[in-house]
Design a protein around this motif. Structure first.
Motif, mmCIF file in Angstrom:
data_model
loop_
_atom_site.group_PDB
_atom_site.id
_atom_site.type_symbol
_atom_site.label_atom_id
_atom_site.label_comp_id
_atom_site.label_asym_id
_atom_site.label_seq_id
_atom_site.Cartn_x
_atom_site.Cartn_y
_atom_site.Cartn_z
ATOM 1 N N ALA A 166 -0.988 10.582 -5.601
ATOM 2 C CA ALA A 166 -1.405 10.487 -3.958
ATOM 3 C C ALA A 166 -1.315 12.476 -4.174
ATOM 4 C CB ALA A 166 0.408 10.156 -3.392
ATOM 5 N N SER A 219 4.198 12.012 7.745
ATOM 6 C CA SER A 219 4.610 12.848 8.830
ATOM 7 C C SER A 219 3.479 13.759 8.007
ATOM 8 C CB SER A 219 6.516 13.362 7.837
ATOM 9 O OG SER A 219 6.626 13.856 6.907
ATOM 10 N N ARG A 220 3.185 14.231 7.101
ATOM 11 C CA ARG A 220 1.949 15.184 7.074
ATOM 12 C C ARG A 220 0.700 14.407 7.181
ATOM 13 N NH1 ARG A 220 1.891 20.072 6.604
ATOM 14 N NH2 ARG A 220 0.986 19.799 5.395
ATOM 15 N N TRP A 221 0.536 12.893 7.105
ATOM 16 C CA TRP A 221 -1.087 12.256 7.068
ATOM 17 C C TRP A 221 -0.996 12.859 8.567
ATOM 18 C CZ3 TRP A 221 -5.323 9.989 6.669
ATOM 19 C CH2 TRP A 221 -5.192 9.285 7.327
ATOM 20 N N THR A 254 -5.277 13.804 -3.227
ATOM 21 C CA THR A 254 -5.577 14.496 -1.637
ATOM 22 C C THR A 254 -5.890 16.066 -2.005
ATOM 23 O OG1 THR A 254 -2.827 15.032 -1.631
ATOM 24 C CG2 THR A 254 -4.571 12.901 -0.651
ATOM 25 N N THR A 309 -1.858 16.894 10.141
ATOM 26 C CA THR A 309 -3.350 17.446 9.475
ATOM 27 C C THR A 309 -3.578 16.462 9.611
ATOM 28 O OG1 THR A 309 -2.397 16.352 6.883
ATOM 29 C CG2 THR A 309 -1.193 18.279 7.506
ATOM 30 N N LEU A 344 -8.792 9.046 1.209
ATOM 31 C CA LEU A 344 -8.521 9.838 -0.276
ATOM 32 C C LEU A 344 -6.496 9.646 0.932
ATOM 33 C CD1 LEU A 344 -9.902 11.217 -2.276
ATOM 34 C CD2 LEU A 344 -9.390 8.915 -2.470
ATOM 35 N N LYS A 345 -6.255 10.660 1.585
ATOM 36 C CA LYS A 345 -5.009 10.470 1.944
ATOM 37 C C LYS A 345 -4.566 9.365 3.360
ATOM 38 C CE LYS A 345 -4.632 14.421 5.259
ATOM 39 N NZ LYS A 345 -5.736 14.873 6.350
ATOM 40 N N MET A 346 -5.429 8.538 3.303
ATOM 41 C CA MET A 346 -4.939 7.363 3.638
ATOM 42 C C MET A 346 -4.509 6.285 2.671
ATOM 43 S SD MET A 346 -6.898 4.051 5.450
ATOM 44 C CE MET A 346 -6.518 2.341 4.460
ATOM 45 N N ARG A 370 -12.340 12.842 1.685
ATOM 46 C CA ARG A 370 -10.412 13.161 2.046
ATOM 47 C C ARG A 370 -9.890 12.409 2.779
ATOM 48 N NH1 ARG A 370 -8.044 17.863 0.797
ATOM 49 N NH2 ARG A 370 -6.910 18.308 2.838
ATOM 50 N N PRO A 411 6.710 8.952 1.992
ATOM 51 C CA PRO A 411 7.421 10.243 2.120
ATOM 52 C C PRO A 411 6.335 11.211 2.861
ATOM 53 C CG PRO A 411 7.208 9.728 -0.587
ATOM 54 C CD PRO A 411 7.298 8.556 0.488
ATOM 55 N N TYR A 412 4.285 10.719 2.629
ATOM 56 C CA TYR A 412 3.760 11.334 2.987
ATOM 57 C C TYR A 412 2.772 11.232 4.419
ATOM 58 C CZ TYR A 412 3.660 12.451 -1.571
ATOM 59 O OH TYR A 412 3.824 13.264 -3.423
ATOM 60 N N ARG A 451 6.116 17.872 0.302
ATOM 61 C CA ARG A 451 6.790 16.371 0.563
ATOM 62 C C ARG A 451 7.038 16.620 -0.703
ATOM 63 N NH1 ARG A 451 10.093 15.684 3.499
ATOM 64 N NH2 ARG A 451 9.740 13.480 4.011
ATOM 65 N N ALA A 472 -3.229 7.650 -0.186
ATOM 66 C CA ALA A 472 -2.009 8.077 -0.847
ATOM 67 C C ALA A 472 -1.062 7.774 0.108
ATOM 68 C CB ALA A 472 -2.674 9.318 -0.924
ATOM 69 N N VAL A 473 -1.269 7.728 1.182
ATOM 70 C CA VAL A 473 -0.241 6.743 1.931
ATOM 71 C C VAL A 473 0.008 5.927 1.675
ATOM 72 C CG1 VAL A 473 0.671 6.843 4.149
ATOM 73 C CG2 VAL A 473 -0.296 8.912 3.999
ATOM 74 N N TYR A 501 0.103 16.910 0.932
ATOM 75 C CA TYR A 501 1.751 16.336 0.635
ATOM 76 C C TYR A 501 2.221 17.200 -0.120
ATOM 77 C CZ TYR A 501 -1.308 12.655 2.845
ATOM 78 O OH TYR A 501 -1.779 11.622 3.641
#
Lengths: 321, 321
Positions: free
Chosen positions: A240, B202-204, A244, B207, B236-238, B233, B199-200, A203, B240-241, A200
């Motif tokens: 965030a 799209s990267r979620w 990550t 990736t 945490l990515k979820m 990971r 904002p994250y 972004r 973070a979104v 992230y």
């Protein structure tokens, strides 16, 4: 060839996280902070031709590890003054360490202001900003008082200035200390890990300037609620990115998160307040002075909060002797 | 025209968050889960020409709010069977509500299997997957046992299958329940907020597939440590979104985070374990059976943990009557 300066810590509302140039310590994104009053760092610099090495005393203890960054900073001043004199640097914080306040910010702000005066260089604000920044990315912000904007400029450096003086819009700041342990991953290491490993990060950088400009506009409009929303958003965007990273950077403790939830609940009940969290487990809450006791009590009620330190807004770095 | 099926909840290791089509309930990303043993949902469906409305009983109480989703699901079966009979659906969970286990996943998995049998449709697995998914995005995963992969297919639907049977690689799963309160923002609403405001996001999505494929490869290799790293990971990515959505979705409590920190500490001390967290404050810890008591004790020691529910891996949805 001696001078003493005071500088005060600052807390970013729109966060700095990640560098675009590690050698020059240039940030990947701008930032917006408030400079604290009430607590600060006092630093005396004395250049002396009879010394054969720089000596650094922090809180009355001779420092080894911080020495190198201080020496590098002094070298830049020696180069500008055309002298080779070594110096004694004596610095003391009147705020507790482990409060999650970047003592490097106030420390280097005080150092550059004192060194400039000791050598009678009379450098301009832009030069002091660059000298402070190369030592500590958040130090330029402590050169100025009140609400402070730090941005990359087109010339490959940074510019920094006060957006609003501290007396113009009085605020209360409460720092909930949830741990006195030193953080496991330094901001510098954490930032570099995020830049190179978080999916992230790109972004974060791309969307950051809109937050920064919106925050400045809301300071000019004195819109506390909207500014608070932007500040919490920036804080969560930064964390965030941190969480990550690989390995994940989870700077929060359970108490940090409970404090954050309490601040959100207080706001739902009609109290204007918001939080921010830096690369550590302390939570910083912001409010207008009339709400400060309610915010303090709410933070103190969270199990795991060791103490709450309160502050108002303060001035930029200044010569005192 | 009556059948009873059992299905069990599942927990995603590689998370599903966000839809690419709300009407068809198509996920923006694939997911990888484990189906739980020990606890489950038992659902009886009886179609009856004398009824003038569908009736749904959940845990012995007639349901109003869940009714519409169940009716829509029954309508699709009625269409396939070419009948108009209404049905009585009786469903019961033998796991506590508020455990942060998606009862909609096991509930709809059991419903489609029971409805298929009651109407003697003998639908193929792909059709059952699509029928389950349109009712609940994570329900297809409870149709299968052990380690389960759900992916978008090129034909505009989803495919789902077991990667590894539960008995092939025994695991223990511990669910630390930190709150019995219903979550404030449903997964469906949270996902849609994240898709449109984070904002994250799209990267979620961009990736995600690499995490999914790496996780499948590490299941095939039985690499618990590497799989755990990928799962934490993804979790945490979820989150973070979620937390960078507007307004922010902070599903964790202080106790959730303390549980996560405990699991990380246990791992540092040499115990193979990792955590995952869904859209709520419960924490799920995974380990091999020999470490289950140590993991349970560590979670139970966290203030704010109400109870720890343990489970092993289980089978897919199946007819029992």
């Amino acid at each position: 060839m001696r001078a003493t300066a005071i500088a005060q810590p600052n807390i970013a509302l729109i966060k700095y996280w990640g560098k675009r140039d590690c050698d020059l310590n240039l940030p990947a994104v701008g930032s917006l902070s408030v400079t604290l009053g009430s607590i600060g760092t006092r630093t005396t610099v004395e250049f002396d031709a009879t010394l054969n090495a720089d000596r650094v005393y922090i809180n009355e203890q001779e420092a080894d590890s911080a020495n190198r960054r201080v020496e590098n900073c002094l070298d830049r001043f020696r180069e500008k003054a055309g002298i080779a004199h070594k110096a004694i640097v004596t610095t003391a914080n009147d705020f507790p360490t482990g409060a999650g306040l970047a003592s490097s910010a106030s420390g280097f702000a005080a150092l550059v202001v004192a060194a400039d005066r000791a050598l009678e260089l009379n450098l301009g604000a832009d030069e002091l900003v660059d000298l402070a920044r190369i030592s500590s990315g958040s130090a330029p912000r402590s050169l100025f008082g009140g609400f402070v904007l730090l941005e990359n400029d087109s010339g490959g450096g940074t510019r920094c200035s006060s957006v609003l003086a501290p007396e113009t819009w009085p605020w209360s700041i409460m720092i909930a200390v949830t741990s006195d342990a030193p953080k496991k991953v330094s901001s510098t290491d954490g930032m570099e890990s995020s830049r190179t490993t978080s999916p992230y990060f790109s972004r974060w950088v791309e969307t950051h300037d809109a937050d920064l400009q919106a925050a400045v506009a809301n300071i000019e409009k004195r819109d506390f609620e909207k500014l608070g929303e932007l500040a919490e958003r920036s804080c969560l965007k930064m964390h965030a990115v941190a969480m990550t990273s690989s390995p994940p950077l989870l700077y929060w403790s359970g108490a940090t998160l409970e404090c954050a939830q309490n601040i959100r609940e207080l706001r739902k009940s009609g109290v204007s307040t918001f939080f921010s969290i830096d690369a550590g487990p302390q939570l910083k809450a912001f409010c207008l002075p009339e709400n400060s006791e309610m915010v303090r009590e709410s933070l103190e009620s969270v199990p795991g909060v060791l103490r709450v330190i309160s502050s108002k807004l303060g001035e930029g770095a200044r010569i005192v002797e």
